[in-house]
Design a protein around this motif. Structure first.
Motif, mmCIF file in Angstrom:
data_model
loop_
_atom_site.group_PDB
_atom_site.id
_atom_site.type_symbol
_atom_site.label_atom_id
_atom_site.label_comp_id
_atom_site.label_asym_id
_atom_site.label_seq_id
_atom_site.Cartn_x
_atom_site.Cartn_y
_atom_site.Cartn_z
ATOM 1 N N ILE A 228 0.852 -1.188 0.000
ATOM 2 C CA ILE A 228 0.000 0.000 0.000
ATOM 3 C C ILE A 228 0.890 1.240 0.000
ATOM 4 N N SER A 229 0.566 2.178 -0.849
ATOM 5 C CA SER A 229 1.327 3.425 -0.867
ATOM 6 C C SER A 229 0.920 4.288 0.322
ATOM 7 N N ASP A 230 1.901 4.862 0.984
ATOM 8 C CA ASP A 230 1.689 5.704 2.156
ATOM 9 C C ASP A 230 0.809 5.006 3.207
ATOM 10 N N PRO A 231 1.218 3.833 3.689
ATOM 11 C CA PRO A 231 0.364 3.040 4.594
ATOM 12 C C PRO A 231 0.091 3.731 5.934
ATOM 13 N N GLU A 232 1.040 4.543 6.416
ATOM 14 C CA GLU A 232 0.851 5.195 7.723
ATOM 15 C C GLU A 232 -0.388 6.087 7.741
ATOM 16 N N SER A 233 -0.672 6.746 6.628
ATOM 17 C CA SER A 233 -1.820 7.661 6.588
ATOM 18 C C SER A 233 -3.136 6.944 6.323
ATOM 19 N N ASN B 245 -7.412 -5.217 1.775
ATOM 20 C CA ASN B 245 -6.381 -4.258 2.177
ATOM 21 C C ASN B 245 -5.715 -4.674 3.487
ATOM 22 N N ILE B 246 -6.494 -5.298 4.375
ATOM 23 C CA ILE B 246 -5.912 -5.859 5.602
ATOM 24 C C ILE B 246 -4.857 -6.897 5.239
ATOM 25 N N ARG B 247 -5.142 -7.702 4.244
ATOM 26 C CA ARG B 247 -4.178 -8.704 3.790
ATOM 27 C C ARG B 247 -2.899 -8.037 3.303
ATOM 28 N N ARG B 248 -3.034 -6.926 2.602
ATOM 29 C CA ARG B 248 -1.858 -6.200 2.111
ATOM 30 C C ARG B 248 -1.053 -5.629 3.275
ATOM 31 N N PHE B 249 -1.761 -5.108 4.266
ATOM 32 C CA PHE B 249 -1.056 -4.616 5.454
ATOM 33 C C PHE B 249 -0.343 -5.761 6.169
ATOM 34 N N ALA B 250 -1.022 -6.913 6.287
ATOM 35 C CA ALA B 250 -0.419 -8.056 6.983
ATOM 36 C C ALA B 250 0.854 -8.516 6.286
ATOM 37 N N LEU B 251 0.842 -8.517 4.966
ATOM 38 C CA LEU B 251 1.979 -9.033 4.210
ATOM 39 C C LEU B 251 3.127 -8.035 4.097
ATOM 40 N N TYR B 252 2.803 -6.740 4.026
ATOM 41 C CA TYR B 252 3.843 -5.754 3.732
ATOM 42 C C TYR B 252 4.047 -4.689 4.816
ATOM 43 N N SER C 38 -12.748 -13.460 3.900
ATOM 44 C CA SER C 38 -12.319 -13.439 5.307
ATOM 45 C C SER C 38 -11.415 -14.631 5.624
ATOM 46 N N ILE C 39 -11.702 -15.797 5.025
ATOM 47 C CA ILE C 39 -10.841 -16.962 5.247
ATOM 48 C C ILE C 39 -9.464 -16.728 4.625
ATOM 49 N N MET C 40 -9.448 -16.156 3.426
ATOM 50 C CA MET C 40 -8.174 -15.829 2.785
ATOM 51 C C MET C 40 -7.378 -14.837 3.630
ATOM 52 N N ALA C 41 -8.092 -13.893 4.249
ATOM 53 C CA ALA C 41 -7.430 -12.929 5.129
ATOM 54 C C ALA C 41 -6.804 -13.620 6.334
ATOM 55 N N SER C 42 -7.494 -14.621 6.879
ATOM 56 C CA SER C 42 -6.958 -15.323 8.053
ATOM 57 C C SER C 42 -5.647 -16.041 7.709
ATOM 58 N N SER C 43 -5.538 -16.582 6.504
ATOM 59 C CA SER C 43 -4.293 -17.245 6.097
ATOM 60 C C SER C 43 -3.125 -16.267 6.108
ATOM 61 N N ASP C 44 -3.337 -15.098 5.522
ATOM 62 C CA ASP C 44 -2.262 -14.103 5.477
ATOM 63 C C ASP C 44 -1.930 -13.589 6.869
ATOM 64 N N ILE C 45 -2.940 -13.501 7.723
ATOM 65 C CA ILE C 45 -2.704 -13.060 9.104
ATOM 66 C C ILE C 45 -1.879 -14.095 9.854
ATOM 67 N N PHE C 46 -2.158 -15.375 9.649
ATOM 68 C CA PHE C 46 -1.354 -16.430 10.283
ATOM 69 C C PHE C 46 0.111 -16.319 9.873
ATOM 70 N N TYR C 47 0.350 -16.194 8.571
ATOM 71 C CA TYR C 47 1.730 -16.122 8.085
ATOM 72 C C TYR C 47 2.445 -14.872 8.593
ATOM 73 N N ALA C 48 1.705 -13.772 8.721
ATOM 74 C CA ALA C 48 2.336 -12.515 9.116
ATOM 75 C C ALA C 48 2.619 -12.439 10.612
ATOM 76 N N PHE C 49 1.724 -12.991 11.443
ATOM 77 C CA PHE C 49 1.824 -12.750 12.883
ATOM 78 C C PHE C 49 2.126 -13.996 13.710
ATOM 79 N N GLY C 50 1.824 -15.175 13.185
ATOM 80 C CA GLY C 50 2.173 -16.397 13.898
ATOM 81 C C GLY C 50 1.743 -16.390 15.353
ATOM 82 N N ASP C 51 2.703 -16.619 16.249
ATOM 83 C CA ASP C 51 2.400 -16.748 17.678
ATOM 84 C C ASP C 51 1.884 -15.470 18.317
#
Length: 298
Positions: free
Chosen positions: A63-68, A91-98, A129-142
């Protein structure tokens, strides 16, 4: 005597009634693929004017300029418009990955929205939402286990439920998410959360939980198994060996073999020790079943 013409002797013929001609209107038949057939084993095709896309993780961009944009994104998760929620989840998935560090403070909120979306009747929202959960698992783990609320427990339950559905495209996506969970999280704390589900009243949930446990156990060494509890693992497997679903029984066999191989190191001199362990840990009715599996695996 001259004969009268035959035609004169014939009976008078009644005039024929005019035939009614039925008009057959040819109606073009739609091909089955063009009709909105309610096939629960196929992913629903979004309407032509729908903006919903099922984007694979590999095709998601930073995401361009994610902080804002992070705060506005979190607010849009509460939208009443389901298409906006789908877009926000992507977009949550993009935040989780990058940009995972920006998403971390909002993780509990995000998990609760993911769970809420899985309960929605709209298939597009469920799958996203299920696809989002996969990316969240990979990004945050424990990190997901650090939640002080029951957000992760609710997420785990929903994934087990969705993986147990008859809708093939939902089931397959939930299986992918559960595999992502297994690959990205430490076995011990998650085994404790999965263990109650192998006794669940829903036999499909039992099977899905058993499969996840077997996948975890196959990655563990003897030390990790011992820390969780060798006796507990063998008892879980022994109970599942007589389950009604073949998937649960197969997962149980895999657990038994994984524990056996870690316990004995495939050394012949430890066979008697393994049998003594089973006899001291299991009811007699289960001992024979477990030892039979390990004997046939040699």
């Amino acid at each position: 005597m001259a004969l009268r013409p035959i035609v004169d002797n014939a009976l008078p013929v009644a005039p024929e009634r005019p035939k009614k001609h039925l008009q057959v209107v040819s109606v073009p038949l739609q091909k089955q693929s063009e009709v909105g057939v309610n096939d629960e084993n196929k992913a629903p095709l979004p309407p032509s004017n729908s903006p919903i896309d099922y984007i694979s993780s590999d095709n998601l961009k930073p995401i361009s300029d994610p902080e804002s944009k992070i705060q506005g994104l979190i607010e849009r998760l509460d939208s009443k418009d389901w298409t906006n929620v789908c877009e926000s989840l992507n977009n949550i998935r993009r935040f989780a990955l990058y940009h995972s560090s920006l998403l971390l403070p909002f993780l509990e909120k995000v998990m609760s929205v993911v769970v809420k979306s899985m309960k929605n009747p709209r298939s597009a929202l469920i799958k996203t939402s299920i696809m989002a959960s996969s990316d969240i698992f990979y990004a945050f783990g424990d990190h997901l286990l650090d939640s002080i609320s029951d957000a992760f427990d609710n997420l785990l339950l929903q994934l087990l439920l969705k993986a147990s559905q008859d809708k093939k495209f939902v089931c397959e996506e939930a299986d992918k998410a559960l595999n992502a969970m297994v690959k990205s999280m430490t076995p011990l704390p998650l085994l404790s959360k999965l263990k109650p589900y192998v006794s669940h009243v829903n036999l499909r949930i039992r099977a899905k939980a058993a499969i996840s446990i077997s996948n975890f156990v196959s990655k563990m060494g003897l030390e990790g198994m011992d820390e969780f509890g060798l006796v507990s693992l063998v008892q879980v497997a022994a109970d599942l060996l007589s389950d009604r679903l073949p998937e649960a029984r197969e997962a149980a066999r895999r657990i038994v073999i994984s524990v056996y191989e870690a316990y004995t190191g495939n050394e012949e001199q430890k066979q008697e020790e393994w049998q003594s362990f089973c006899q001291s840990s299991l009811p007699p009715i289960h001992v024979h079943s477990v030892i039979k599996i390990t004997s046939s695996s040699n």
